[in-house]
Design an enzyme around this catalytic site. Structure first.
Site, mmCIF file in Angstrom:
data_model
loop_
_atom_site.group_PDB
_atom_site.id
_atom_site.type_symbol
_atom_site.label_atom_id
_atom_site.label_comp_id
_atom_site.label_asym_id
_atom_site.label_seq_id
_atom_site.Cartn_x
_atom_site.Cartn_y
_atom_site.Cartn_z
ATOM 1 N N LYS A 101 0.849 -1.187 0.000
ATOM 2 C CA LYS A 101 0.000 0.000 0.000
ATOM 3 C C LYS A 101 0.889 1.243 0.000
ATOM 4 O O LYS A 101 1.540 1.558 0.993
ATOM 5 C CB LYS A 101 -0.873 0.032 1.264
ATOM 6 N N GLU A 145 9.941 1.411 10.573
ATOM 7 C CA GLU A 145 10.945 2.466 10.365
ATOM 8 C C GLU A 145 10.223 3.784 10.534
ATOM 9 O O GLU A 145 9.362 4.125 9.726
ATOM 10 C CB GLU A 145 11.560 2.359 8.960
ATOM 11 N N CYS A 158 13.554 11.149 6.625
ATOM 12 C CA CYS A 158 13.600 10.697 8.024
ATOM 13 C C CYS A 158 14.980 10.946 8.599
ATOM 14 O O CYS A 158 15.112 11.274 9.774
ATOM 15 C CB CYS A 158 13.221 9.231 8.112
ATOM 16 N N GLU A 160 9.960 16.743 15.048
ATOM 17 C CA GLU A 160 10.428 16.565 13.677
ATOM 18 C C GLU A 160 9.537 17.392 12.752
ATOM 19 O O GLU A 160 8.410 16.989 12.473
ATOM 20 C CB GLU A 160 10.280 15.067 13.327
#
Ligand code: NAD
Length: 475
Positions: free
Chosen positions: A169, A242, A276, A374
């Site tokens: 997906k 992750e 990331c 973040e």
């Protein structure tokens, strides 16, 4: 309405009753429509993956490897079309998009060469015991929007070489490249080995809670990762997560400023900060703080921000409106708190597309949201330090532990600092060097498990020991 793009289920290209709009982030306009997978269609895809599993896992690994190599060749052959598509939905410049397609092919060929180890535990006159690694079954792979191509292959390549089948997906924000790749690869893999579905917010939870999926490999935010893990617990699915990062760069006073200034700029701003493992906090030694920040700001002024499909663009827009508004929130908050912008901070919200200029904030407090969270966009806090122990403590003072970097011409000193950072990867004098054979893992709340390397490949297997009692008297 039949969507222009189709899903791949059991080797068939399938549309849906309703569709989702995909937006070009450089214009804010609708680019295409993709299917909105129903629950029934998801069940069909999982059934197709389950049915394809026995033959795929029994296929000799050399033949599976050949299929991966064939898939890589198809990506390379179609790289021009795929890079344009990727830029149109993600926003990144063409060069970066091409790099992503080529990296996807490289991940396929690299995993095609990897083999699972067999460990002989005992080989005596009485017994032979071996431990090997067998595939899990059906893997559900869920991908984010920042690297819509290569992060798919971080999952697809190890899952398939190990003998699993896949239910992928992509993010609803960037589904086009994955759907087009699925179409191109539909003749490469046997029906059901690779299935790709697209849909709304309920599709992810349907996948993570599906009773006939054996493992979830997820890349995305830490907040969603927690939900994925909770949902996967229902049938004790294995998970690889992750997740987010808040990478610190520690810049020592002995660096060569003209060399490191551009490298540090790109560490933070490549892909418009939507990585990331982008540098999200830059700690610069007080002795060079003024000179180095000036050099980074001067370099930033030479970088062209614009539509990724235009010649010369080096940084594209933010990928979606939701994220654009999140980054605007960080800028607004910095302004309200009276932080100083060294560059950027002014956003033309009436202009088309989700563009935010490179924004650098001068030494905000450690407890500000900009330092703790973040932002995932082109806004960077630069921070001053003068004591190594203190900067290591500040770098480690985070719930995240994805990666970090140390910059110094004294490699011994840099390695000693690196060893004290609580992150899965630490780079010295570079960032973001990733390889299919190199393990990549998040410490703390940046992840569960490993991607890439042998450790990453083993995450797509379960361990099986076969212990044979030899007949009495065997030598
Ligand atoms: P996200 O968590 O919003 O979405 C990721 C994927 O999960 C999408 O496909 C989304 O549709 C799906 N999803 C959303 N809710 C779900 C649910 N409840 N159950 C199952 N699936 C669900 O992340 P994003 O905004 O697409 O990506 C940005 C984030 O990803 C950042 O935090 C970034 O640091 C992280 N990221 C991590 C890595 C890594 O390797 N550690 C790599 C890239 C991005």
């Amino acid at each position: 309405m039949t969507a222009a793009y189709k899903m791949l289920i059991g080797g068939e290209r399938v549309g849906s009753e309703t569709s989702l709009d995909v937006i070009n982030p450089a214009t804010g306009k609708v680019l295409a429509h993709v299917p909105d997978c129903s629950r029934e269609q998801l069940d069909q895809a999982v059934r197709a993956a389950r049915q394809a599993f026995p033959a795929w896992k029994s296929m000799p690994i050399e033949q599976r490897a050949d299929k991966l190599r064939e898939a890589a060749a198809v990506l390379v052959e179609n790289k021009d079309e795929l890079k344009r598509l990727l830029t149109s939905e993600q926003g990144k410049p063409h060069d970066e998009a091409e790099f992503e397609i080529m990296a996807s092919a490289y991940w396929l060929t690299s995993f095609a060469d990897m083999r699972l180890p067999v460990v002989v535990n005992e080989d005596t006159p009485e017994r032979r015991s071996e431990t090997r690694h067998v595939p899990l079954g059906v893997v559900g792979a869920i991908a984010p929007w920042n690297f819509p191509a290569v992060l798919v292959y971080w999952k697809l390549a190890p899952a398939l070489i190990a003998g699993n089948t896949l239910m992928l997906k992509p993010s609803p924000f960037t589904p086009l490249t994955a759907l087009r790749m699925a179409e191109l690869l539909s003749d490469v893999f046997p029906p059901g080995v690779l299935n790709v579905v697209t849909g709304r917010d309920d599709l992810g939870p349907w996948i993570t809670s599906h009773p006939d999926i054996d493992k979830i490999s997820f890349t995305g935010s830490t907040a969603t990762g927690r939900r994925v893990m909770a949902s996967a617990a229902a049938n004790l699915k294995k998970v690889t997560l992750e997740l987010g990062g808040n990478d610190a760069a520690i810049v020592m006073p002995d660096v060569d400023i003209p060399t490191v200034a551009p490298a540090l700029f790109w560490a933070a701003f490549r892909n418009s900060g939507q990585i990331c493992i982008a540098t999200k906090r830059m700690y610069i030694h007080a002795d060079i703080y003024d000179e180095l920040t000036r050099a980074i700001v001067d370099y930033a002024k030479t970088v062209k921000v614009g539509d990724g499909s235009e010649q010369g663009t080096m940084l594209g827009p933010i990928q979606n409106r939701q994220q654009y508004e999140r980054v605007l929130g960080f800028i607004e908050e910095a302004r309200e708190n009276g932080f100083r912008f060294m560059t950027g901070g002014e956003v033309d919200q009436d202009a088309p597309g989700y563009f935010i200029p490179v924004t650098i904030v001068d030494n905000p407090p450690d407890d500000s949201r900009l330092v703790r969270e973040e932002p995932f966009g082109p806004i960077l806090p630069v921070l001053k330090f003068d004591d190594v122990d203190d900067v290591v403590r500040r770098a480690n003072d985070s719930e995240y532990g994805l990666a970090g970097s140390v910059w110094s011409s004294d490699l011994e000193q840099a390695q000693a600092i690196a060893a004290r950072l609580e992150t899965g990867t630490v780079w010295i004098n570079e960032v973001q060097h990733l390889a299919p054979g190199t393990a990549f893992a998040g410490h703390k709340q940046s992840g569960v498990g490993v991607e890439n390397g042998m450790d990453g490949l083993l995450e797509y297997t379960v361990t099986q020991t076969i212990s044979v009692k030899k007949p009495d008297g065997a030598a």
